[in-house]
Design an enzyme around this catalytic site. Sequence first.
Site, short mmCIF file in Angstrom:
data_model
loop_
_atom_site.label_atom_id
_atom_site.label_comp_id
_atom_site.label_asym_id
_atom_site.label_seq_id
_atom_site.Cartn_x
_atom_site.Cartn_y
_atom_site.Cartn_z
N CYS A 135 33.75 24.55 25.11
CA CYS A 135 32.44 24.28 25.71
C CYS A 135 32.39 22.82 26.20
O CYS A 135 32.68 21.90 25.42
CB CYS A 135 31.36 24.54 24.68
SG CYS A 135 29.75 23.90 25.16
N LYS B 291 0.87 -1.18 0.00
CA LYS B 291 0.00 0.00 0.00
C LYS B 291 0.90 1.22 0.00
O LYS B 291 1.57 1.52 0.99
CB LYS B 291 -0.92 0.00 1.22
CG LYS B 291 -1.89 1.17 1.19
CD LYS B 291 -2.97 1.03 2.25
CE LYS B 291 -4.12 1.99 2.01
NZ LYS B 291 -3.73 3.38 1.92
N CYS C 102 27.66 26.18 28.22
CA CYS C 102 28.76 27.06 28.62
C CYS C 102 28.36 28.52 28.66
O CYS C 102 29.19 29.38 28.97
CB CYS C 102 29.95 26.88 27.69
SG CYS C 102 29.68 27.59 26.05
S1 IVH Z 1 -6.42 -0.26 -4.96
C1 IVH Z 1 -11.08 1.28 -4.15
N1 IVH Z 1 -3.91 -0.62 -4.46
O1 IVH Z 1 -5.06 3.62 -0.93
C2 IVH Z 1 -9.70 1.75 -4.22
N2 IVH Z 1 -4.93 1.35 -3.65
O2 IVH Z 1 -7.69 3.89 0.86
C3 IVH Z 1 -8.84 0.66 -4.77
N3 IVH Z 1 -3.40 2.83 -2.45
O3 IVH Z 1 -7.02 5.92 -2.57
C4 IVH Z 1 -7.49 1.08 -4.65
N4 IVH Z 1 -1.60 1.59 -2.68
O4 IVH Z 1 -4.76 5.58 -3.62
C5 IVH Z 1 -4.96 0.19 -4.30
N5 IVH Z 1 -1.66 -1.09 -4.13
C6 IVH Z 1 -2.71 -0.28 -3.96
C7 IVH Z 1 -2.62 0.94 -3.27
C8 IVH Z 1 -3.76 1.73 -3.13
C9 IVH Z 1 -2.10 2.72 -2.19
C10 IVH Z 1 -4.26 3.96 -2.02
C11 IVH Z 1 -5.22 4.40 -3.09
C12 IVH Z 1 -6.54 4.62 -2.41
C13 IVH Z 1 -6.24 4.39 -0.98
C14 IVH Z 1 -7.39 3.58 -0.42
#
Ligand code: IVH
Length: 668
Positions: free
Chosen positions: A429, A115, A409
């Site tokens: 110092c 993520k 100091c």
């Molecule tokens: S899939 C329905 N894959 O996390 C949204 N999102 O809270 C499906 N994000 O706004 C998103 N890494 O921008 C997906 N590997 C990943 C991700 C990812 C970061 C972010 C995305 C989204 C937020 C969701």
Amino acid sequence: MPSSPIQNKINSLRAQIEEHNYRYYVLDAPTISDEAYDQLFQELLRLEEEHPNLKSPLSPTQKVGGAPLDKFSKVRHTQPMLSLQNVYNPEEFLAFFERWQESLGDSFSILGEPKFDGLAVELIYKKGVLTLASTRGDGEVGEDVTANVKTIRSIPLHLRGTFPDTLEVRGEIILPKEDFKQLNLERSRLGEPLFANPRNAAAGSIRQLDPKVAAQRKLDFFPHGVAITSGLPIKTQSDLVNAFSSWGLRVHHFSKVLRTAREVESFFAEMENQRESLPFEIDGIVLKVNAFKDQNELGFVARSPRWAVAYKFKAQEGITTLIDVVFQVGRTGVITPVAVLDPVWVGGVEVKRAGLHNEDQIRELDLKRGDQVVVKRAGDVIPDVVSVITQKRTGKEKTITFPKKCPACESLLHRNAGEAAHRCLNMACPARLAEGIKHFCSKRAMNIEGLGDKWIDLLLAEKLITHFSSLYDLDKKELLTLDRQGDKSAQKLIDAIAKSKTTRLDRFIFALGIPLVGERTAELLATHFGSLDRFLNASEEELLRVEEIGPTVSLKIREFLEEKRNISEIKRLIQKGVDPQWESHSADHSQPLLGKTFVITGTLPTLSRDEAADLIRRHGGKVTGSVSKQTHFLVVGSEAGSKLDKAQSLGVPLLDERSLKALIEGDD
Ligand code: IVH
């Protein structure tokens, strides 16, 4: 209209440059030199300047940024950009997983992905051409940031291969950790407010009205989905990753198809382990039911899909009360404010103190004693105070004033024009002295084993030491007067101090604590001068001739060497038997690793990482922390992590400890 020879030339340059951008930024495998690329780019720029009627919003010259905007216009997404539901532990994930099982039976698979901690954008390609890029906004309506997005090197202006008529790619814009650090360094030098984290920096950069500024920000993009899957000739999320790649988008190699909750847990653990060493920030993993058919069957709930979930890492941020700010004096005299916090657990560690950088940061955060603050752990460094929750103020919070005098100091502090740091300039110092001695004894300097910070504080308090050379006057009797000291450990310490007398010139130069002279510079100096005498007598001119040393560093070295007290201290050290040597680098000694860059990963059979790095440097090589196209070799031990994956994906040759030694001995 038949195209003119100029138009043909321009078209050909654009195609070549796009191809090279793709090879460099997407595949990480350039086929021409930077100089040759620059030549093509400059030629195209020149032709476009000379023939403004032939300019095009889809020219790769857009990558340096087009004209500034007044404001961003609003864009309504064709399909809402949803968010993900979060889970934080195995039980919560299992509940999700079991719901999937209930609807889909046992035969579904899951795609696990990192993520990314960045900002979500949508890129719309019409007939393969990037026509619109927008931020997520409230999910329904975002902002048109096309001009800025076009400057991102890894985002193609034209898709490759076969693509649908309209393609709406969604993904994350990120700023790599290293570029974030550099950006903040530059901003602190210029006295500009710092970004709290890479995500804010990425968001701030994309919301810049001047695309030329955005262009300088080294942003990157990873696709993670499309707005509509129907109509695509693919059936799963994991095929989509391959499709992204075939369309010329950059994909990462962390996605993994998983089948059971157990496999999800080990993927989670794997990613959490790699988290620190990844070049970009991630805050968890995303799990997506792989088959589009299954996704459609599960559908949506409120603003989130039922077929995907974010499984977040333990919070690296916590909220607590700022009790006080204390001001520490570093060995170069820089005063660092440190936040004293009501202890709070952040990411599994109890945090009591946090870094505050400098006065500007206190002002920018508008920090007051008694405030509720957000602290964040990043890597193994001490946590940072990233923001103040001003809504929680009661009115009883107290203003923090930066001291005018050195807390140790009492001499007046100075702040050089253009610098954020306040400094104590008093060489004598006591706080600076203590820090200086700690640095002198430290592992990478004189390496006096067993003489840690606590010991040094004690010896200073008892006035048994006063400066570097007095360490070599310590005797066992004196040590034994310190009540917690037994005969055996006193002897051990005396032996360790004696042992440090035989040392290497680069370590000795580093140990002196000359401002701006870190390990690498010390090594360059040792290599260049070859002996302490020659170094001490170096002229300004000679210093400037040392590889990588510029006027600022050379000035600091001159200032240090012109100070009589420093020279007498060095002489005292020599008198007491300190003997820095530099044989392995003498002029006739070959440097088999010269010009080669190494990265070390995993546990080597006999050498520690520091030892391996030392070995490489002593033979002319350079050691860096992360694998890139510039890396010549990855030295691999057991339990190597993501660096190995990265090296393999870039085709960087691998060495084990034995072959490294063989390379040095020239018998491979
Ligand atoms: S899939 C329905 N894959 O996390 C949204 N999102 O809270 C499906 N994000 O706004 C998103 N890494 O921008 C997906 N590997 C990943 C991700 C990812 C970061 C972010 C995305 C989204 C937020 C969701």
